[in-house]
Scaffold this active site. Structure first.
Site, mmCIF file in Angstrom:
data_model
loop_
_atom_site.group_PDB
_atom_site.id
_atom_site.type_symbol
_atom_site.label_atom_id
_atom_site.label_comp_id
_atom_site.label_asym_id
_atom_site.label_seq_id
_atom_site.Cartn_x
_atom_site.Cartn_y
_atom_site.Cartn_z
ATOM 1 N N ASN A 65 -31.543 -16.658 4.849
ATOM 2 C CA ASN A 65 -32.333 -16.275 3.668
ATOM 3 C C ASN A 65 -31.683 -17.021 2.430
ATOM 4 O OD1 ASN A 65 -29.564 -15.238 2.872
ATOM 5 N ND2 ASN A 65 -30.100 -13.083 3.648
ATOM 6 N N TYR A 73 -22.911 -20.644 5.820
ATOM 7 C CA TYR A 73 -23.707 -19.627 6.025
ATOM 8 C C TYR A 73 -24.728 -19.712 7.059
ATOM 9 C CZ TYR A 73 -26.037 -15.122 4.750
ATOM 10 O OH TYR A 73 -26.710 -14.102 4.698
ATOM 11 N N TYR A 91 -37.041 -20.224 18.565
ATOM 12 C CA TYR A 91 -36.947 -19.247 17.409
ATOM 13 C C TYR A 91 -36.467 -19.682 16.099
ATOM 14 C CZ TYR A 91 -35.423 -14.568 15.603
ATOM 15 O OH TYR A 91 -35.124 -13.784 14.516
ATOM 16 N N SER A 104 -36.224 -8.819 9.406
ATOM 17 C CA SER A 104 -36.066 -7.506 9.162
ATOM 18 C C SER A 104 -36.133 -6.946 7.674
ATOM 19 C CB SER A 104 -34.641 -6.777 9.938
ATOM 20 O OG SER A 104 -33.669 -7.638 9.639
ATOM 21 N N ASN A 105 -35.564 -8.026 6.851
ATOM 22 C CA ASN A 105 -35.205 -7.797 5.414
ATOM 23 C C ASN A 105 -36.020 -8.966 4.697
ATOM 24 O OD1 ASN A 105 -34.209 -7.013 2.883
ATOM 25 N ND2 ASN A 105 -32.246 -6.842 3.873
ATOM 26 N N GLU A 151 -21.959 -11.563 2.996
ATOM 27 C CA GLU A 151 -23.326 -11.899 2.433
ATOM 28 C C GLU A 151 -22.895 -13.268 1.684
ATOM 29 O OE1 GLU A 151 -26.220 -10.550 2.633
ATOM 30 O OE2 GLU A 151 -25.555 -8.783 3.349
ATOM 31 N N ARG A 182 -37.296 -19.982 2.615
ATOM 32 C CA ARG A 182 -37.717 -19.874 4.069
ATOM 33 C C ARG A 182 -39.369 -19.490 3.917
ATOM 34 N NH1 ARG A 182 -34.233 -14.751 6.351
ATOM 35 N NH2 ARG A 182 -35.727 -13.054 5.426
ATOM 36 N N GLU A 201 -25.882 -14.840 12.577
ATOM 37 C CA GLU A 201 -26.316 -14.285 13.851
ATOM 38 C C GLU A 201 -27.958 -14.858 14.092
ATOM 39 O OE1 GLU A 201 -26.553 -12.183 11.359
ATOM 40 O OE2 GLU A 201 -28.395 -11.461 11.602
#
Ligand code: NAG
Ligand code: NAG
Ligand code: NAG
Length: 372
Positions: free
Chosen positions: A254, A260, A249, A199-200, A142, A210, A263
């Site tokens: 985050n 950082y 895309y 997803s999160n 993270e 973002r 994927e």
């Protein structure tokens, strides 16, 4: 028998020499006594003996070296289990004996400790004292924004594992240079312009950036949303086909930190889609991918200009196609496992590192390093 007699002759000569030498020594001693005798004359001989003793063990030492180091996974990150043999089948990494069997703790060469599984009272850490040869690896993929500072672990580890390039064990999927130019790449069929899988969407501080950008962007261009945060969770097998079906895309990280780049970036590159990135500066991305393989939000003064550019590329087939020229020279490898893929890669990369690096190491003040 001749050897016995020659020994006797030699013995006779030696006796004579020793007698004369003793006499000379006695005479010398009479006049001179050494001040300190701190060097027993037998010591070198004794040392040699012990060297020889080591040589006797040569075989077993050699065998130990051939044996693979044991890497103990203390807990499964986020309880996500996979076949440990996947390291070999997916990444061709086979240099360590990877295990989650805590009974092997005392003979483990290294122990992987997942940061998020360390409790505040440190009771979930492996037991101390650890065997003297054992190394503890701090596993944290993270960013600092999403890493809790647990006091008392700063100087416990020997190795750091992170997405950061300056970690002891940097973890990242990298593009590979093609041995010969590849002309085969065909852009996948597209039926959507811009997509985003989220997803999160927990309310972490960094997520704000973002979301703010997205809220602005969607005023000017349609963004197809997927994932549990907005619609329903995308099945693993739909992940790449979904990304591939979009021209662009949104690879929005985050939180924004050096290196950082996750994927969220590699996924679209391998799927055959142009990533629109929000994260560290463009220069940082260019360390990992060709400059013409992605679009950076910083390339535009605002979200509106970015939307206009994407709309323009939608109409200009040739200009869009140029974003794939790099594929002649590089290949992007898809992840074979989508969910928690970073854990599989992390654990396998640690295995590879442990197999190749046996040297003593201490990691000091990991927070000083990580949070600055
Ligand atoms: C490891 O060794 C320590 C000290 O010798 C012992 O107390 C402990 O039970 C051992 N642990 C395992 C898992 O064998
Ligand atoms: C690992 O780090 C600890 C803590 O700094 C240190 O005491 C230990 O000697 C190190 N061990 C190895 C094998 O590097
Ligand atoms: C004790 C032992 O295994 N010694 C071996 C050391 O290496 C030599 C040469 O390989 C062997 O012949 C010995 O048996």
């Amino acid at each position: 028998m001749s050897s016995t007699s020659s020994t006797r002759t030699l013995f006779g000569h030696l006796t004579g020499i020793v007698a004369i030498a003793s006499l000379v020594s006695l005479i010398l001693l009479y006049f001179w006594t050494p001040p300190v005798t701190n060097c027993p004359p037998r010591l070198p001989q004794f040392k040699q003996l012990s060297d020889g003793h080591h040589e006797d063990k040569n075989n077993s030492i050699a065998e130990e070296k051939v044996e693979k180091p044991v890497l103990l996974l203390w807990v499964w990150p986020q309880n996500y289990r996979f076949e440990l043999s996947d390291c070999k089948s997916i990444y061709n990494i086979d240099g360590c004996h990877l295990t989650d069997d805590r009974a092997l703790y005392n003979s483990s060469d290294a122990v992987l400790v997942f940061h998020r599984a360390i409790s505040q009272d440190l009771s979930t850490l492996p037991p101390s004292p650890r065997p003297s040869f054992q190394k503890w690896i701090w596993l944290n993929v993270e960013s600092p924004t999403n890493t809790q500072k647990i006091p008392g672990i700063e100087n416990l580890f020997n190795l750091t594992l992170s997405y950061r390039e300056d970690a002891d064990i940097p973890v990242r999927l990298r593009l590979t240079r093609n041995k010969t130019p590849n002309e085969d790449f065909t852009i996948p069929k597209k039926d959507k312009l811009v997509c985003w899988i989220v997803s999160n969407n927990l309310d972490w501080t960094g997520v704000g950036t973002r979301n703010t950008y997205y809220n602005e962007l969607k005023k000017y261009i349609t963004v197809h949303m997927f994932g549990s945060a907005y619609a329903k969770r995308l099945a693993d097998e739909d992940y790449y086909p979904t990304i591939a079906s979009c021209k662009f895309y949104l690879s929005f990280e985050n939180s924004i930190h050096k290196d950082y780049i996750t994927e969220k970036f590699n996924g679209p590159l391998s799927a055959g889609t142009v990533p629109v990135v929000l994260g560290p500066p463009r220069k940082n991305y260019e360390r990992f991918a060709p400059r013409d393989s992605f679009i950076h939000v910083d390339d535009f003064p605002d979200a509106k200009s970015l939307a206009e550019y994407l709309t323009q590329l939608d109409r200009d087939e040739d200009a869009y196609r140029r974003y794939f020229n790099w594929r002649r020279h590089f290949s992007a490898r898809p992840h074979l496992i989508v969910q928690n893929q970073e854990f599989v890669l992390s654990i396998c990369t640690a295995c590879d590192h442990v197999a190749k690096h046996k040297e003593y190491q201490e990691a000091h003040d990991i927070y000083e390093w990580f949070f600055n």
